[in-house]
Design a protein around this motif. Structure first.
Motif, PDB file in Angstrom:
ATOM      1  N   VAL A 266      -3.941   1.971   4.443  1.00  0.00           N
ATOM      2  CA  VAL A 266      -4.352   0.602   4.086  1.00  0.00           C
ATOM      3  C   VAL A 266      -5.553   0.717   3.146  1.00  0.00           C
ATOM      4  N   SER A 267      -5.346   0.378   1.890  1.00  0.00           N
ATOM      5  CA  SER A 267      -6.400   0.567   0.894  1.00  0.00           C
ATOM      6  C   SER A 267      -7.254  -0.684   0.700  1.00  0.00           C
ATOM      7  N   LEU A 268      -8.546  -0.447   0.418  1.00  0.00           N
ATOM      8  CA  LEU A 268      -9.471  -1.538   0.105  1.00  0.00           C
ATOM      9  C   LEU A 268      -9.705  -1.612  -1.404  1.00  0.00           C
ATOM     10  N   ASP A 269      -8.725  -1.124  -2.165  1.00  0.00           N
ATOM     11  CA  ASP A 269      -8.845  -1.154  -3.621  1.00  0.00           C
ATOM     12  C   ASP A 269      -8.785  -2.578  -4.159  1.00  0.00           C
ATOM     13  N   LEU A 270      -9.323  -2.757  -5.351  1.00  0.00           N
ATOM     14  CA  LEU A 270      -9.311  -4.057  -6.022  1.00  0.00           C
ATOM     15  C   LEU A 270      -8.359  -4.075  -7.210  1.00  0.00           C
ATOM     16  N   ASP A 271      -8.105  -2.898  -7.761  1.00  0.00           N
ATOM     17  CA  ASP A 271      -7.263  -2.791  -8.954  1.00  0.00           C
ATOM     18  C   ASP A 271      -5.953  -2.076  -8.626  1.00  0.00           C
ATOM     19  N   GLU A 272      -4.849  -2.727  -8.874  1.00  0.00           N
ATOM     20  CA  GLU A 272      -3.530  -2.175  -8.517  1.00  0.00           C
ATOM     21  C   GLU A 272      -3.215  -0.894  -9.287  1.00  0.00           C
ATOM     22  N   LYS A 273      -3.548  -0.864 -10.566  1.00  0.00           N
ATOM     23  CA  LYS A 273      -3.249   0.314 -11.379  1.00  0.00           C
ATOM     24  C   LYS A 273      -3.998   1.538 -10.867  1.00  0.00           C
ATOM     25  N   THR A 274      -5.303   1.375 -10.599  1.00  0.00           N
ATOM     26  CA  THR A 274      -6.117   2.489 -10.084  1.00  0.00           C
ATOM     27  C   THR A 274      -5.583   2.952  -8.744  1.00  0.00           C
ATOM     28  N   TRP A 275      -5.225   2.009  -7.894  1.00  0.00           N
ATOM     29  CA  TRP A 275      -4.673   2.324  -6.565  1.00  0.00           C
ATOM     30  C   TRP A 275      -3.421   3.186  -6.680  1.00  0.00           C
ATOM     31  N   LYS A 276      -2.481   2.771  -7.513  1.00  0.00           N
ATOM     32  CA  LYS A 276      -1.221   3.510  -7.649  1.00  0.00           C
ATOM     33  C   LYS A 276      -1.431   4.877  -8.299  1.00  0.00           C
ATOM     34  N   GLU A 277      -2.363   4.944  -9.242  1.00  0.00           N
ATOM     35  CA  GLU A 277      -2.666   6.236  -9.871  1.00  0.00           C
ATOM     36  C   GLU A 277      -3.254   7.209  -8.857  1.00  0.00           C
ATOM     37  N   THR A 278      -4.114   6.704  -7.952  1.00  0.00           N
ATOM     38  CA  THR A 278      -4.727   7.554  -6.923  1.00  0.00           C
ATOM     39  C   THR A 278      -3.687   8.013  -5.912  1.00  0.00           C
ATOM     40  N   ILE A 279      -2.767   7.131  -5.536  1.00  0.00           N
ATOM     41  CA  ILE A 279      -1.687   7.490  -4.608  1.00  0.00           C
ATOM     42  C   ILE A 279      -0.908   8.682  -5.171  1.00  0.00           C
ATOM     43  N   LYS A 280      -0.614   8.621  -6.461  1.00  0.00           N
ATOM     44  CA  LYS A 280       0.141   9.694  -7.117  1.00  0.00           C
ATOM     45  C   LYS A 280      -0.705  10.961  -7.249  1.00  0.00           C
ATOM     46  N   LYS A 281      -1.946  10.791  -7.696  1.00  0.00           N
ATOM     47  CA  LYS A 281      -2.835  11.938  -7.907  1.00  0.00           C
ATOM     48  C   LYS A 281      -3.129  12.684  -6.615  1.00  0.00           C
ATOM     49  N   ASP A 282      -3.365  11.940  -5.513  1.00  0.00           N
ATOM     50  CA  ASP A 282      -3.712  12.552  -4.227  1.00  0.00           C
ATOM     51  C   ASP A 282      -2.485  12.883  -3.371  1.00  0.00           C
ATOM     52  N   THR A 283      -1.290  12.649  -3.909  1.00  0.00           N
ATOM     53  CA  THR A 283      -0.026  12.940  -3.219  1.00  0.00           C
ATOM     54  C   THR A 283       0.023  12.271  -1.840  1.00  0.00           C
ATOM     55  N   LEU A 284      -0.118  10.967  -1.827  1.00  0.00           N
ATOM     56  CA  LEU A 284      -0.072  10.201  -0.582  1.00  0.00           C
ATOM     57  C   LEU A 284       1.348   9.662  -0.405  1.00  0.00           C
ATOM     58  N   LYS A 285       2.197  10.459   0.215  1.00  0.00           N
ATOM     59  CA  LYS A 285       3.621  10.140   0.285  1.00  0.00           C
ATOM     60  C   LYS A 285       3.975   9.158   1.404  1.00  0.00           C
ATOM     61  N   TRP A 286       3.072   8.951   2.354  1.00  0.00           N
ATOM     62  CA  TRP A 286       3.375   8.006   3.428  1.00  0.00           C
ATOM     63  C   TRP A 286       3.173   6.575   2.906  1.00  0.00           C
ATOM     64  N   GLU A 287       3.639   5.613   3.669  1.00  0.00           N
ATOM     65  CA  GLU A 287       3.593   4.224   3.223  1.00  0.00           C
ATOM     66  C   GLU A 287       2.157   3.764   2.950  1.00  0.00           C
ATOM     67  N   GLN A 288       1.989   3.101   1.800  1.00  0.00           N
ATOM     68  CA  GLN A 288       0.682   2.622   1.374  1.00  0.00           C
ATOM     69  C   GLN A 288       0.738   1.119   1.138  1.00  0.00           C
ATOM     70  N   VAL A 289      -0.252   0.399   1.656  1.00  0.00           N
ATOM     71  CA  VAL A 289      -0.307  -1.052   1.474  1.00  0.00           C
ATOM     72  C   VAL A 289      -1.693  -1.470   0.983  1.00  0.00           C
ATOM     73  N   CYS A 290      -1.758  -2.617   0.321  1.00  0.00           N
ATOM     74  CA  CYS A 290      -3.034  -3.100  -0.207  1.00  0.00           C
ATOM     75  C   CYS A 290      -2.898  -4.572  -0.594  1.00  0.00           C
ATOM     76  N   ASP A 291      -3.973  -5.355  -0.371  1.00  0.00           N
ATOM     77  CA  ASP A 291      -3.957  -6.755  -0.812  1.00  0.00           C
ATOM     78  C   ASP A 291      -4.950  -6.996  -1.946  1.00  0.00           C
ATOM     79  N   PHE A 292      -5.611  -5.921  -2.413  1.00  0.00           N
ATOM     80  CA  PHE A 292      -6.525  -5.945  -3.562  1.00  0.00           C
ATOM     81  C   PHE A 292      -7.688  -6.933  -3.389  1.00  0.00           C
TER      82      PHE A 292
END
Length: 354
Positions: A266-292
Motif C-alpha cells: 500500500v503506497s503513500l505515493d502522490l504521483d502515479e508515474k513515479t509509483w509505477k516506475e519504482t514498482i518496476k525498478k524495485d521488482t515489486l511483483k506482489w499486488e500494489q495499490v495506491c490512492d495517490f
C-alpha cells in the motif's frame, strides 16, 4: 539639595524601569565535533508554529527567539537526530554536548530542560538498557513529574511510538498527568492518536477499504476474506521503507504460491508515474495499490498509520492479527498458518472416513 536628591532617586527609578527584564529567549550552544553546519528548530505543536534556522560555526551557535508561553520544540540535526528543547519567554538557554552523543545533550535554562538532561544522564549510566528498563525509567519519571512537559515527550517516545503500543498502559500514564498538561495541544494530539490506534489495535476488526491496484483493478478488504493478508505500507520517496522491500521480496519469492497468504503493498505515493516506475525498478511483483493521497489517504487514516514502513497482518475472519512484524516473525506466522491448515485437512479426512 533635598530636591536634587529626589530628582536623583527618580532618575534611578526610571532607569530601572527602562531596563526591565526582556521576554526574548537567548539561546547559545557548543557541540564538540559539529563543525560548521545548520540546525533547525521547529515546534512540536501549534503553540510554536514556525521553524528557525541555527547556523553553526566551529561547533558554536546562538540565536534570539521568542515564545508567548512554555513550549516544546524540536532541535533537528542534519543526520536526522531530533532532540526536544523547551523554551519560555525570558529564558537563557545553554546547550553543551558532543556530536558523537547527540542523544545526551546537557541543556539548562529552565526546569524541563534540566529534568530531561538529568533523565538522559541516568540512561547513559545504564550502558545498553533493555526496552523494558527504558520503559520502567520513563514510567517512573512520568509518575513522579505529572506536571512536566518532559512527561509528555517521554510518553510519546517510549510508549506511543512503541512497535506494539500498550494502549491501557498509555491511558494509565496519561491519567496521572495534571489537567493543565492534558489541555496542551501536544498532549491532545497524543491522546487523539491513542484513540485512533485503539480502534485498529490487535484483535480489532480491520476497517473496510477500497483501492485500485497498478493494473487499475479495484481491490477491497472483502475480496481477501479467505486469506491471511499482510498489508505493507511504503512510499517511493521513503528510503527506509524501500530498503524494507528487500525483506518482502524474499517473503514473496517463498510464498507466492501459498493460497492461504497474500502480500499487498500500500503506497503513500502522490504521483502515479513515479509509483509505477519504482514498482518496476524495485521488482515489486506482489499486488500494489495506491490512492495517490499520501498521508491524507483514506486507508492511511482508517488504519491510523503514523510511520513508514508499517505492516499489518489481517486474518481470514477480518481481524487484525499483528502489526510491524519483522522477517523472523512473519516466517514464524507463515509456519503456524501452514500447520493450522494441515491440521484442518487431517481433521476433514478423518471425518470423511467415518
Amino acid at each position: 539639595m533635598k530636591k536634587l536628591c529626589l530628582l536623583y532617586l527618580l532618575l534611578i527609578g526610571l532607569s530601572a524601569c527602562g531596563g526591565k527584564k526582556t521576554d526574548a529567549i537567548t539561546l547559545s550552544g557548543e557541540i564538540k565535533g559539529l563543525g560548521s553546519d545548520t540546525l533547525y528548530l521547529y515546534g512540536a505543536d501549534r503553540m510554536y508554529d514556525r521553524m528557525d534556522t541555527l547556523v553553526v560555526e566551529e561547533d558554536k551557535f546562538s540565536a534570539t527567539l521568542s515564545a508567548d508561553t512554555l513550549v516544546t520544540t524540536i532541535l533537528l540535526f542534519n543526520d536526522g537526530t531530533e532532540y526536544p528543547l523547551f523554551l519560555d519567554k525570558g529564558n537563557k538557554i545553554q546547550i553543551k554536548g558532543s556530536n558523537a552523543e547527540l542523544s545526551s545533550l546537557q541543556i539548562n535554562g529552565n526546569t524541563p530542560n534540566v529534568e530531561l538532561t538529568a533523565f538522559n544522564q541516568e540512561l547513559k549510566g545504564l550502558g545498553t538498557p533493555s526496552v523494558k528498563a527504558l520503559e520502567e525509567k520513563a514510567e517512573n519519571f512520568i509518575k513522579d513529574h505529572p506536571a512536566s512537559l518532559v512527561s509528555i515527550y517521554l510518553l510519546d517516545k517510549y510508549f506511543v511510538q512503541a512497535l506494539q503500543p500498550d494502549i491501557e498502559r498509555i491511558k494509565m500514564l496519561a491519567d496521572r498527568m495534571t489537567g493543565e498538561l492534558k489541555d496542551r495541544p501536544y498532549m491532545q494530539a497524543l491522546l487523539n492518536r491513542i484513540d485512533e490506534d485503539e480502534k485498529v489495535a490487535v484483535g480489532k476488526a480491520a476497517p473496510y477499504f477500497r483501492l485500485r491496484n497498478a493494473e487499475g483493478k479495484e481491490v477491497t478488504r472483502s475480496s481477501k476474506n479467505d486469506q491471511y493478508l499482510l498489508m505493507q505500507f511504503w512510499a517511493s520517496w521513503d528510503t527506509i521503507s524501500r530498503e524494507a522491500n528487500a525483506m518482502f521480496r524474499r517473503i514473496y519469492k517463498k510464498e507466492q504460491k501459498n493460497k492461504d497468504f497474500k502480500l499487498m503493498g500500500v503506497s503513500l505515493d502522490l504521483d502515479e508515474k513515479t509509483w509505477k516506475e519504482t514498482i518496476k525498478k524495485d521488482t515489486l511483483k506482489w499486488e500494489q495499490v495506491c490512492d495517490f493521497s499520501g498521508w491524507n489517504g483514506e486507508v492511511v487514516k482508517l488504519f491510523a498509520i503514523q510511520k513508514l514502513p508499517t505492516n499489518i497482518l489481517i486474518s481470514p475472519n477480518g481481524k487484525i492479527e499483528a502489526k510491524d512484524l519483522d522477517e523472523k516473525a512473519i516466517e514464524k506466522k507463515l509456519k503456524e498458518i501452514k500447520e493450522e491448515k494441515e491440521k484442518e485437512k487431517k481433521t476433514t479426512r478423518n471425518s470423511t472416513r467415518r
